[in-house]
Write a protein that holds these residues in place. Structure first.
Motif, PDB file in Angstrom:
ATOM      1  N   MET A   1      45.142  45.736  47.326  1.00 50.54           N
ATOM      2  CA  MET A   1      46.199  46.681  47.709  1.00 50.54           C
ATOM      3  C   MET A   1      47.427  45.940  48.231  1.00 50.54           C
ATOM      4  N   LEU A   2      47.196  44.890  49.012  1.00 50.50           N
ATOM      5  CA  LEU A   2      48.303  44.090  49.535  1.00 50.50           C
ATOM      6  C   LEU A   2      49.068  43.434  48.393  1.00 50.50           C
ATOM      7  N   GLY A   3      48.330  42.917  47.416  1.00 49.21           N
ATOM      8  CA  GLY A   3      48.969  42.301  46.253  1.00 49.21           C
ATOM      9  C   GLY A   3      49.804  43.299  45.470  1.00 49.21           C
ATOM     10  N   GLU A   4      49.295  44.508  45.319  1.00 51.64           N
ATOM     11  CA  GLU A   4      50.045  45.549  44.608  1.00 51.64           C
ATOM     12  C   GLU A   4      51.306  45.930  45.375  1.00 51.64           C
ATOM     13  N   TRP A   5      51.187  46.018  46.692  1.00 50.15           N
ATOM     14  CA  TRP A   5      52.355  46.327  47.535  1.00 50.15           C
ATOM     15  C   TRP A   5      53.409  45.229  47.401  1.00 50.15           C
ATOM     16  N   ALA A   6      52.989  43.977  47.521  1.00 49.63           N
ATOM     17  CA  ALA A   6      53.923  42.851  47.432  1.00 49.63           C
ATOM     18  C   ALA A   6      54.540  42.773  46.039  1.00 49.63           C
ATOM     19  N   ALA A   7      53.736  43.018  45.016  1.00 47.23           N
ATOM     20  CA  ALA A   7      54.254  42.986  43.648  1.00 47.23           C
ATOM     21  C   ALA A   7      55.366  44.020  43.476  1.00 47.23           C
ATOM     22  N   GLY A   8      55.179  45.192  44.066  1.00 47.25           N
ATOM     23  CA  GLY A   8      56.214  46.221  44.005  1.00 47.25           C
ATOM     24  C   GLY A   8      57.496  45.776  44.691  1.00 47.25           C
TER      25      GLY A   8
ATOM     26  N   GLU B   1      47.952  41.261  37.693  1.00 43.72           N
ATOM     27  CA  GLU B   1      47.782  39.803  37.684  1.00 43.72           C
ATOM     28  C   GLU B   1      48.073  39.214  39.065  1.00 43.72           C
ATOM     29  N   TYR B   2      49.145  39.674  39.683  1.00 47.22           N
ATOM     30  CA  TYR B   2      49.481  39.178  41.021  1.00 47.22           C
ATOM     31  C   TYR B   2      48.429  39.619  42.042  1.00 47.22           C
ATOM     32  N   ALA B   3      47.971  40.860  41.940  1.00 49.31           N
ATOM     33  CA  ALA B   3      46.949  41.357  42.868  1.00 49.31           C
ATOM     34  C   ALA B   3      45.674  40.514  42.753  1.00 49.31           C
ATOM     35  N   ARG B   4      45.296  40.143  41.530  1.00 45.92           N
ATOM     36  CA  ARG B   4      44.118  39.275  41.353  1.00 45.92           C
ATOM     37  C   ARG B   4      44.346  37.911  41.995  1.00 45.92           C
ATOM     38  N   ALA B   5      45.558  37.390  41.896  1.00 48.60           N
ATOM     39  CA  ALA B   5      45.871  36.097  42.508  1.00 48.60           C
ATOM     40  C   ALA B   5      45.753  36.169  44.026  1.00 48.60           C
TER      41      ALA B   5
ATOM     42  N   LYS C   1      50.114  33.158  51.458  1.00 47.67           N
ATOM     43  CA  LYS C   1      50.477  33.320  50.055  1.00 47.67           C
ATOM     44  C   LYS C   1      51.455  34.473  49.867  1.00 47.67           C
ATOM     45  N   VAL C   2      51.100  35.639  50.398  1.00 45.89           N
ATOM     46  CA  VAL C   2      51.945  36.817  50.185  1.00 45.89           C
ATOM     47  C   VAL C   2      53.307  36.626  50.851  1.00 45.89           C
ATOM     48  N   PHE C   3      53.307  36.132  52.080  1.00 43.56           N
ATOM     49  CA  PHE C   3      54.576  35.944  52.780  1.00 43.56           C
ATOM     50  C   PHE C   3      55.476  34.950  52.046  1.00 43.56           C
ATOM     51  N   GLU C   4      54.911  33.828  51.628  1.00 46.97           N
ATOM     52  CA  GLU C   4      55.706  32.807  50.927  1.00 46.97           C
ATOM     53  C   GLU C   4      56.196  33.329  49.578  1.00 46.97           C
ATOM     54  N   ASP C   5      55.359  34.069  48.869  1.00 48.46           N
ATOM     55  CA  ASP C   5      55.781  34.633  47.584  1.00 48.46           C
ATOM     56  C   ASP C   5      56.907  35.639  47.761  1.00 48.46           C
ATOM     57  N   LEU C   6      56.785  36.490  48.780  1.00 47.00           N
ATOM     58  CA  LEU C   6      57.854  37.464  49.034  1.00 47.00           C
ATOM     59  C   LEU C   6      59.149  36.762  49.426  1.00 47.00           C
ATOM     60  N   LYS C   7      59.028  35.789  50.303  1.00 46.99           N
ATOM     61  CA  LYS C   7      60.200  35.026  50.736  1.00 46.99           C
ATOM     62  C   LYS C   7      60.843  34.314  49.539  1.00 46.99           C
ATOM     63  N   GLY C   8      60.019  33.733  48.683  1.00 45.63           N
ATOM     64  CA  GLY C   8      60.512  33.040  47.499  1.00 45.63           C
ATOM     65  C   GLY C   8      61.201  33.967  46.513  1.00 45.63           C
ATOM     66  N   ALA C   9      60.803  35.234  46.516  1.00 49.42           N
ATOM     67  CA  ALA C   9      61.414  36.226  45.623  1.00 49.42           C
ATOM     68  C   ALA C   9      62.662  36.853  46.241  1.00 49.42           C
TER      69      ALA C   9
ATOM     70  N   THR D   1      63.274  40.364  52.033  1.00 50.35           N
ATOM     71  CA  THR D   1      63.395  40.196  53.471  1.00 50.35           C
ATOM     72  C   THR D   1      62.213  40.872  54.144  1.00 50.35           C
ATOM     73  N   VAL D   2      61.285  40.049  54.621  1.00 48.16           N
ATOM     74  CA  VAL D   2      60.072  40.544  55.261  1.00 48.16           C
ATOM     75  C   VAL D   2      59.613  39.486  56.258  1.00 48.16           C
ATOM     76  N   THR D   3      58.991  39.929  57.326  1.00 47.44           N
ATOM     77  CA  THR D   3      58.487  38.983  58.325  1.00 47.44           C
ATOM     78  C   THR D   3      56.978  38.822  58.154  1.00 47.44           C
ATOM     79  N   GLU D   4      56.438  37.774  58.760  1.00 46.23           N
ATOM     80  CA  GLU D   4      54.989  37.592  58.745  1.00 46.23           C
ATOM     81  C   GLU D   4      54.317  38.782  59.423  1.00 46.23           C
ATOM     82  N   GLY D   5      54.967  39.304  60.458  1.00 45.12           N
ATOM     83  CA  GLY D   5      54.431  40.470  61.152  1.00 45.12           C
ATOM     84  C   GLY D   5      54.336  41.685  60.246  1.00 45.12           C
ATOM     85  N   ASP D   6      55.334  41.866  59.376  1.00 42.87           N
ATOM     86  CA  ASP D   6      55.301  42.977  58.423  1.00 42.87           C
ATOM     87  C   ASP D   6      54.095  42.849  57.496  1.00 42.87           C
ATOM     88  N   VAL D   7      53.872  41.637  57.001  1.00 41.21           N
ATOM     89  CA  VAL D   7      52.744  41.402  56.091  1.00 41.21           C
ATOM     90  C   VAL D   7      51.430  41.590  56.837  1.00 41.21           C
ATOM     91  N   ARG D   8      51.355  41.061  58.044  1.00 45.50           N
ATOM     92  CA  ARG D   8      50.132  41.199  58.852  1.00 45.50           C
ATOM     93  C   ARG D   8      49.842  42.684  59.143  1.00 45.50           C
TER      94      ARG D   8
END
Length: 107
Positions: free
Chosen positions: A32-39, A50-54, A71-79, A82-89
């Motif tokens: 679910m987190l992967g799907e959210w981040a992919a969106g 594919e991203y959710a599986r990763a 992984k998710v935080f760095e991928d979002l930041k790289g894309a 604008t998101v914080t580690e706290g948001d991902v957590r």
């Protein structure tokens, strides 16, 4: 077999079941987190799955949730999202609660 031995086996069985359900909940949360981040990154179609599986696979690298968070935080930041580690957590906690409820409900 004594009552104590029966009780001990019962506790062991419950512990094993709890651990299995927690593993399943974590994997479901990660999907679910992967799907959210992919969106958020604008991924579409097969790239979302594919991203959710990763993300699910990233949890198998180290014990704990830090590998998934990183992984998710760095991928979002790289894309450029604008998101914080706290948001991902926070999303991880939210999705874990949903996953646990789904498993409890037999979904």
């Amino acid at each position: 077999m004594t009552t104590f031995e029966n009780r001990e086996r019962g506790f062991e069985s419950k512990f094993a079941l709890d651990q299995e359900q927690e593993f399943k909940a974590a994997a479901r949360r990660n999907r679910m987190l992967g799907e959210w981040a992919a969106g958020l990154m604008g991924l579409q179609g097969d790239h979302v799955a594919e991203y959710a599986r990763a993300v699910v696979k990233s949890d198998l690298e180290l014990p704990g949730d830090d590998d998934v968070l990183r992984k998710v935080f760095e991928d979002l930041k790289g894309a450029g999202v604008t998101v914080t580690e706290g948001d991902v957590r926070n999303k991880m906690g939210e999705y874990l609660a949903v996953a646990r409820q789904q498993i409890k409900d037999g979904k």
